[in-house]
Design a protein around this motif. Sequence first.
Motif: not given
Length: 349
Positions: A196-199, A204-207
């Motif tokens: 999840n960190v890598l995703s 960041p604006t679409d997580y």
Amino acid sequence: MRVKLKTVVFGGAAAFVLWLLHYFGVFTHLFERSYDSDFEYPYEGNVQELVSQLRNREHPDIPPITLYNYTFLSACKKKCEDDDYPQLRLVYLVKSALNHFEQRDAIRRSWGFERRFSDVPLRTVFLLGTSGDQELQRKIAEEQIMNGDIVQADFMDVYFNNTIKTMMGFKWIMENCLNSKFYMFVDDDMYVSTKNVLSFLRDPTDYPLLKGNVIRSDFELPEDVKLMAGYVFVSAPHRHRMSKWYVPLSEYPYHLWPPYVTAGAFTLSKEAVVDLFYGSMYTKHFRFDDIYLGLVAKKVGIEPYHCSEFHFYKKPYDIHSYRHVVASHGFEPEELVRVWNEQRSAGFA
């Protein structure tokens, strides 16, 4: 006589109430300055210009006011060297207490495992200070020989030195590990999902998929992005004297702190690390590390980015509730390993 006694009792009660109001900081708030209108914090000049000079390897117009000149006892100088991956993707810097051997071992066996993904170069180091306990230091030296992941500097490892620990982490990056795109500072009682960190760091604006149902696999944050992300707070200083976090007006006179990310887990891009490191040279030391980084970020013009999936508390656990969790606080070592293994099996870690 009775009237006089009542007067004395009333006066004593009033004095006690006034003392309580003073003790709990009620009067202090009356003398706070407005953060919104007149914020300044030493150094009070143009810090961004000084950061630019340092970035360009120029002699700054003003000498630094804050330097964390502690010596590394163990620096892991070659930790980030990799011929196959000249640029790393993510480096974890875990702020750990000296005697937390089990916590560090649990992290190595879970989210800190460097070969979690064969095609993503990751590194993990643990940030430590020192104590006067020679037997404890001997065990840490043995741990370093076995694992090669202890970054230790010669400052006292106590709670109110967490700012020093954090800034020595920045110094270690600048001197030994400036070849990663992202960095994540984490406390040693945190659950983290590397997946999840890598995703999150891809966009960041679409997580997590806030704008749609399709992962934009072709999207990548630009190299020059100045990202500082985590759980962002805007809060007021504690003025009551019984608080562990009491701050007098003489130390900080404003009614609000700058926005800051909670220190338990936060991510930084390389460019943000550089600006914050140089900016710290022109920011007066403050004993709370998250507040200090908020002060530095304010001065260098970085706005912290909020993501609610960085949980500063312990999010109630079940397998599916942690699907998008980036980090969560308050895990014992064996609990951490168990939860991480469950999340990995479910495809969420």
